[in-house]
Design a protein around this motif. Structure first.
Motif, PDB file in Angstrom:
ATOM      1  N   ASP A 303     -10.497 -19.336   5.440  1.00 54.52           N
ATOM      2  CA  ASP A 303     -10.103 -18.209   4.582  1.00 54.52           C
ATOM      3  C   ASP A 303      -9.355 -18.731   3.356  1.00 54.52           C
ATOM      4  OD1 ASP A 303      -9.645 -15.061   4.626  1.00 54.52           O
ATOM      5  OD2 ASP A 303      -7.825 -16.018   3.868  1.00 54.52           O
ATOM      6  N   PRO A 304      -9.565 -18.113   2.179  1.00 53.43           N
ATOM      7  CA  PRO A 304      -8.931 -18.612   0.959  1.00 53.43           C
ATOM      8  C   PRO A 304      -7.409 -18.542   0.975  1.00 53.43           C
ATOM      9  CG  PRO A 304     -10.068 -16.542   0.561  1.00 53.43           C
ATOM     10  CD  PRO A 304     -10.494 -17.009   1.906  1.00 53.43           C
ATOM     11  N   THR A 305      -6.830 -17.664   1.792  1.00 57.71           N
ATOM     12  CA  THR A 305      -5.376 -17.648   1.923  1.00 57.71           C
ATOM     13  C   THR A 305      -4.913 -18.810   2.788  1.00 57.71           C
ATOM     14  OG1 THR A 305      -5.308 -15.238   1.686  1.00 57.71           O
ATOM     15  CG2 THR A 305      -3.373 -16.301   2.652  1.00 57.71           C
ATOM     16  N   SER A 306      -5.534 -18.989   3.927  1.00 58.62           N
ATOM     17  CA  SER A 306      -5.155 -20.083   4.821  1.00 58.62           C
ATOM     18  C   SER A 306      -5.328 -21.438   4.162  1.00 58.62           C
ATOM     19  CB  SER A 306      -6.003 -20.028   6.098  1.00 58.62           C
ATOM     20  OG  SER A 306      -5.930 -18.760   6.712  1.00 58.62           O
ATOM     21  N   MET A 307      -6.371 -21.575   3.311  1.00 61.98           N
ATOM     22  CA  MET A 307      -6.678 -22.848   2.646  1.00 61.98           C
ATOM     23  C   MET A 307      -6.230 -22.866   1.182  1.00 61.98           C
ATOM     24  SD  MET A 307      -8.282 -24.985   4.746  1.00 61.98           S
ATOM     25  CE  MET A 307      -9.301 -26.068   3.734  1.00 61.98           C
ATOM     26  N   GLY A 308      -5.359 -21.935   0.806  1.00 56.54           N
ATOM     27  CA  GLY A 308      -5.049 -21.770  -0.610  1.00 56.54           C
ATOM     28  C   GLY A 308      -4.150 -22.820  -1.219  1.00 56.54           C
ATOM     29  N   TRP A 309      -3.336 -23.478  -0.413  1.00 61.00           N
ATOM     30  CA  TRP A 309      -2.363 -24.432  -0.934  1.00 61.00           C
ATOM     31  C   TRP A 309      -2.458 -25.740  -0.155  1.00 61.00           C
ATOM     32  CZ3 TRP A 309      -1.698 -19.333   0.006  1.00 61.00           C
ATOM     33  CH2 TRP A 309      -1.238 -18.520  -1.037  1.00 61.00           C
ATOM     34  N   GLN A 310      -2.177 -26.838  -0.811  1.00 63.26           N
ATOM     35  CA  GLN A 310      -2.129 -28.110  -0.105  1.00 63.26           C
ATOM     36  C   GLN A 310      -0.834 -28.223   0.701  1.00 63.26           C
ATOM     37  OE1 GLN A 310      -1.542 -31.835  -2.314  1.00 63.26           O
ATOM     38  NE2 GLN A 310      -3.233 -32.731  -1.138  1.00 63.26           N
ATOM     39  N   GLU A 311       0.266 -27.731   0.132  1.00 65.21           N
ATOM     40  CA  GLU A 311       1.561 -27.765   0.801  1.00 65.21           C
ATOM     41  C   GLU A 311       1.756 -26.428   1.520  1.00 65.21           C
ATOM     42  OE1 GLU A 311       4.274 -28.710  -2.333  1.00 65.21           O
ATOM     43  OE2 GLU A 311       3.410 -30.687  -2.657  1.00 65.21           O
ATOM     44  N   ARG A 312       1.668 -26.440   2.864  1.00 64.51           N
ATOM     45  CA  ARG A 312       1.531 -25.198   3.630  1.00 64.51           C
ATOM     46  C   ARG A 312       2.689 -24.872   4.555  1.00 64.51           C
ATOM     47  NH1 ARG A 312      -4.357 -27.543   4.899  1.00 64.51           N
ATOM     48  NH2 ARG A 312      -5.427 -26.793   3.038  1.00 64.51           N
ATOM     49  N   ASP A 313       3.733 -25.667   4.541  1.00 65.80           N
ATOM     50  CA  ASP A 313       4.801 -25.461   5.521  1.00 65.80           C
ATOM     51  C   ASP A 313       5.419 -24.066   5.428  1.00 65.80           C
ATOM     52  OD1 ASP A 313       4.345 -28.031   6.272  1.00 65.80           O
ATOM     53  OD2 ASP A 313       6.320 -28.811   5.719  1.00 65.80           O
ATOM     54  N   TRP A 314       5.425 -23.450   4.247  1.00 65.26           N
ATOM     55  CA  TRP A 314       6.086 -22.161   4.081  1.00 65.26           C
ATOM     56  C   TRP A 314       5.317 -21.013   4.730  1.00 65.26           C
ATOM     57  CZ3 TRP A 314       3.611 -18.414   0.967  1.00 65.26           C
ATOM     58  CH2 TRP A 314       2.543 -18.885   0.191  1.00 65.26           C
ATOM     59  N   TYR A 315       4.076 -21.235   5.101  1.00 64.44           N
ATOM     60  CA  TYR A 315       3.346 -20.190   5.818  1.00 64.44           C
ATOM     61  C   TYR A 315       2.630 -20.693   7.066  1.00 64.44           C
ATOM     62  CZ  TYR A 315      -0.989 -21.857   3.574  1.00 64.44           C
ATOM     63  OH  TYR A 315      -2.060 -22.623   3.158  1.00 64.44           O
ATOM     64  N   CYS A 316       2.560 -22.000   7.264  1.00 60.93           N
ATOM     65  CA  CYS A 316       1.887 -22.557   8.436  1.00 60.93           C
ATOM     66  C   CYS A 316       2.762 -23.644   9.050  1.00 60.93           C
ATOM     67  CB  CYS A 316       0.515 -23.118   8.059  1.00 60.93           C
ATOM     68  SG  CYS A 316      -0.437 -23.712   9.470  1.00 60.93           S
ATOM     69  N   PRO A 317       3.553 -23.307  10.075  1.00 57.31           N
ATOM     70  CA  PRO A 317       4.449 -24.292  10.681  1.00 57.31           C
ATOM     71  C   PRO A 317       3.686 -25.522  11.162  1.00 57.31           C
ATOM     72  CG  PRO A 317       4.959 -22.085  11.462  1.00 57.31           C
ATOM     73  CD  PRO A 317       3.682 -21.976  10.695  1.00 57.31           C
ATOM     74  N   PRO A 318       4.197 -26.712  10.875  1.00 60.15           N
ATOM     75  CA  PRO A 318       3.485 -27.950  11.258  1.00 60.15           C
ATOM     76  C   PRO A 318       3.161 -28.040  12.735  1.00 60.15           C
ATOM     77  CG  PRO A 318       5.274 -28.443   9.728  1.00 60.15           C
ATOM     78  CD  PRO A 318       5.417 -26.994  10.096  1.00 60.15           C
ATOM     79  N   GLU A 319       4.022 -27.490  13.592  1.00 54.62           N
ATOM     80  CA  GLU A 319       3.783 -27.599  15.035  1.00 54.62           C
ATOM     81  C   GLU A 319       2.581 -26.787  15.507  1.00 54.62           C
ATOM     82  OE1 GLU A 319       7.151 -24.538  14.434  1.00 54.62           O
ATOM     83  OE2 GLU A 319       6.511 -26.465  13.556  1.00 54.62           O
ATOM     84  N   LEU A 320       2.091 -25.861  14.689  1.00 52.16           N
ATOM     85  CA  LEU A 320       0.932 -25.056  15.075  1.00 52.16           C
ATOM     86  C   LEU A 320      -0.388 -25.712  14.667  1.00 52.16           C
ATOM     87  CD1 LEU A 320       3.161 -22.977  15.526  1.00 52.16           C
ATOM     88  CD2 LEU A 320       1.734 -21.265  14.388  1.00 52.16           C
ATOM     89  N   ARG A 321      -0.338 -26.663  13.777  1.00 53.29           N
ATOM     90  CA  ARG A 321      -1.562 -27.184  13.160  1.00 53.29           C
ATOM     91  C   ARG A 321      -2.513 -27.884  14.120  1.00 53.29           C
ATOM     92  NH1 ARG A 321       1.164 -29.280   7.471  1.00 53.29           N
ATOM     93  NH2 ARG A 321       2.184 -27.276   7.020  1.00 53.29           N
ATOM     94  N   PRO A 322      -2.045 -28.669  15.080  1.00 50.08           N
ATOM     95  CA  PRO A 322      -3.011 -29.334  15.968  1.00 50.08           C
ATOM     96  C   PRO A 322      -3.975 -28.376  16.656  1.00 50.08           C
ATOM     97  CG  PRO A 322      -0.841 -30.305  16.242  1.00 50.08           C
ATOM     98  CD  PRO A 322      -0.659 -29.093  15.368  1.00 50.08           C
ATOM     99  N   ALA A 323      -3.536 -27.160  16.949  1.00 50.74           N
ATOM    100  CA  ALA A 323      -4.403 -26.190  17.615  1.00 50.74           C
ATOM    101  C   ALA A 323      -5.310 -25.452  16.648  1.00 50.74           C
ATOM    102  CB  ALA A 323      -3.545 -25.168  18.378  1.00 50.74           C
ATOM    103  N   LEU A 324      -4.945 -25.421  15.364  1.00 46.40           N
ATOM    104  CA  LEU A 324      -5.619 -24.544  14.408  1.00 46.40           C
ATOM    105  C   LEU A 324      -6.514 -25.260  13.398  1.00 46.40           C
ATOM    106  CD1 LEU A 324      -2.601 -22.168  13.654  1.00 46.40           C
ATOM    107  CD2 LEU A 324      -4.561 -21.699  15.137  1.00 46.40           C
ATOM    108  N   PHE A 325      -6.402 -26.596  13.318  1.00 41.69           N
ATOM    109  CA  PHE A 325      -7.211 -27.368  12.375  1.00 41.69           C
ATOM    110  C   PHE A 325      -8.148 -28.301  13.124  1.00 41.69           C
ATOM    111  CE2 PHE A 325      -3.810 -25.986   9.697  1.00 41.69           C
ATOM    112  CZ  PHE A 325      -4.283 -26.018   8.388  1.00 41.69           C
ATOM    113  N   ASP A 326      -9.317 -28.593  12.511  1.00 43.25           N
ATOM    114  CA  ASP A 326     -10.188 -29.615  13.095  1.00 43.25           C
ATOM    115  C   ASP A 326      -9.770 -30.990  12.574  1.00 43.25           C
ATOM    116  OD1 ASP A 326     -11.254 -29.994  10.551  1.00 43.25           O
ATOM    117  OD2 ASP A 326     -13.251 -29.265  11.054  1.00 43.25           O
ATOM    118  N   GLY A 327     -10.485 -32.024  12.980  1.00 40.71           N
ATOM    119  CA  GLY A 327     -10.107 -33.374  12.608  1.00 40.71           C
ATOM    120  C   GLY A 327     -10.264 -33.699  11.147  1.00 40.71           C
ATOM    121  N   SER A 328     -10.980 -32.856  10.394  1.00 39.98           N
ATOM    122  CA  SER A 328     -11.195 -33.106   8.964  1.00 39.98           C
ATOM    123  C   SER A 328     -10.297 -32.261   8.073  1.00 39.98           C
ATOM    124  CB  SER A 328     -12.664 -32.847   8.606  1.00 39.98           C
ATOM    125  OG  SER A 328     -13.517 -33.704   9.329  1.00 39.98           O
ATOM    126  N   GLY A 329      -9.380 -31.498   8.676  1.00 34.01           N
ATOM    127  CA  GLY A 329      -8.463 -30.692   7.883  1.00 34.01           C
ATOM    128  C   GLY A 329      -8.942 -29.291   7.583  1.00 34.01           C
TER     129      GLY A 329
END
Length: 401
Positions: A303-329
């Motif tokens: 989604d363009p909101t989820s992928m809208g910024w390179q720096e995402r900590d303010w809306y996507c906590p780093p601890e959630l990323r392993p479950a929500l991203f694939d190996g290519s980002g």
């Protein structure tokens, strides 16, 4: 809302950024759109690598999502208010048609030149000189003429009209990635990057990743610098504040081009939480007015909101990323609450929408709101199964539930 000032530079904190996101990206129920083209204009670009993303991203932002599929198809293939074409970072996006010339001039020309040179080099080397640049010019002219006659066509139909498209050459000869490629697959991709053809109707349903090609709608040739300023200004209006790193990543441009475009649009510098520097458009320095009700959303992968910024900590906590991203980002389907990603969703064996909160700090209010959005999505999907092209650990787990 955090609106403290730092000297003469306004400070925009994460809380305010999330409010801006909700309004500009039409995620709050109060600002949902009536038409797919309105959604695309608000977001500037919808990721089109996975065709289903466009429909799901639009449906999440429409006041009445029941007609999402028919409305998006009408916009893409009948009214032509939307066009699916190559854009930033050599990626396929869906844009408002009036932006096609801007995207092509600001981004496509440089990428297209490299793609064309690469094709000619590989074609000649991989055929031992049997296939020449002059030969390629003849073949592509015949292919485009055939496409013009047909209106829309699959690669197979074009090959029937121009058999030379079947020719093969060796890519990367003598290297670990050596492979046989067909002229048709490489040529159509290059023509797409050059803005001469666009992706047309899918083969099968709206979830299909196979598609027809069509001749690109005509558009004027624009000055590169002006087009870059136009595109950056539109994106900054939708996604500001954003950092220089965000802008460079989203556009795929050189940092010098980003800085020139920032100067051209008169971007205003602001400070961000964590000590970063961001930029906003001159008319968006002040904080949004009024209170915003808490909101939930189920957004698709890429989604363009989820992928809208390179720096995402303010809306996507780093601890959630392993479950929500694939190996290519690539990000998968996400659950949002109050401007932050709090979980993910998928579809169970029967096509039902299933979801999980990885951050439960929103309590019962978040659970109720997410459940309501899941019901809203289930209603318009009506049993249609959508499998993301880029699958993530949580989505796979939910799909097997």
């Amino acid at each position: 809302m955090n609106t403290k000032s730092t000297g003469t530079v306004r400070h925009i904190g994460d809380e305010e950024r999330r409010v801006r996101l909700a309004l500009a990206h039409r995620l709050s129920p109060a600002v949902r759109a009536d038409r797919p083209s309105d959604v695309a204009r608000s977001l500037v670009a919808l990721h089109g690598t996975d065709p289903a993303t466009v429909y799901l991203a639009v449906g999440a932002r429409l006041a009445d999502p029941s007609g999402t599929v028919a409305d998006v198809e009408r916009a893409l293939y009948e009214d032509r208010t939307l066009v699916r074409m190559h854009g930033m970072r050599h990626t396929v996006f869906t844009f408002p048609t009036e932006l096609a010339a801007t995207v092509h001039a600001s981004t496509g020309l440089a990428v297209a030149a490299k793609a064309r040179a690469g094709l000619v080099k590989d074609l000649v080397a991989g055929s031992d000189g049997r296939l020449t640049p002059e030969w390629l010019v003849e073949v592509e002219a015949a292919a485009l003429a055939a496409l013009e006659r047909r209106g829309e066509a699959t690669v197979g139909e074009l090959v029937a009209d121009e058999p030379r498209l079947r020719e093969k050459f060796t890519y990367g000869r003598g290297r670990s990635y050596e492979a046989e490629q067909t002229v048709s697959s490489r040529l159509m991709r290059v023509l797409g990057v050059e803005g001469r053809v666009v992706r047309g109707r899918p083969l099968g349903s709206w979830t299909s990743s196979q598609f027809r090609w069509a001749v690109a709608p005509p558009h004027p040739e624009l000055p590169v610098a002006g087009a870059q300023a136009e595109l950056l200004g539109r994106w900054l209006g939708a996604c500001g504040p954003a950092t220089e790193a965000d802008l460079k990543w989203w556009t795929g441009w050189k940092v010098t081009d980003v800085r020139k475009a920032l100067a051209a649009v008169g971007a205003v510098t602001v400070s961000l939480d964590g000590g970063g520097t961001g930029y906003v458009m001159p008319d968006q320095v002040d904080a949004p007015q009024g209170d915003l009700e808490p909101w939930a959303a189920l957004l698709p992968g890429l989604d363009p909101t989820s992928m809208g910024w390179q720096e995402r900590d303010w809306y996507c906590p780093p601890e959630l990323r392993p479950a929500l991203f694939d190996g290519s980002g690539n990000i998968g389907p996400t659950v949002w609450w109050g401007g932050r990603i709090v979980g993910g969703w998928g579809q169970g064996a029967g096509g039902e929408v299933v979801w999980r909160l990885l951050d439960t700090s929103g309590g019962r209010a978040a659970e109720r709101a997410v459940a309501a959005e899941a019901g809203r999505l289930s209603s318009w999907l009506d049993g249609t199964r959508v499998t993301p092209r880029f699958r993530t650990p949580l989505e796979k787990e939910l799909a097997s539930s």
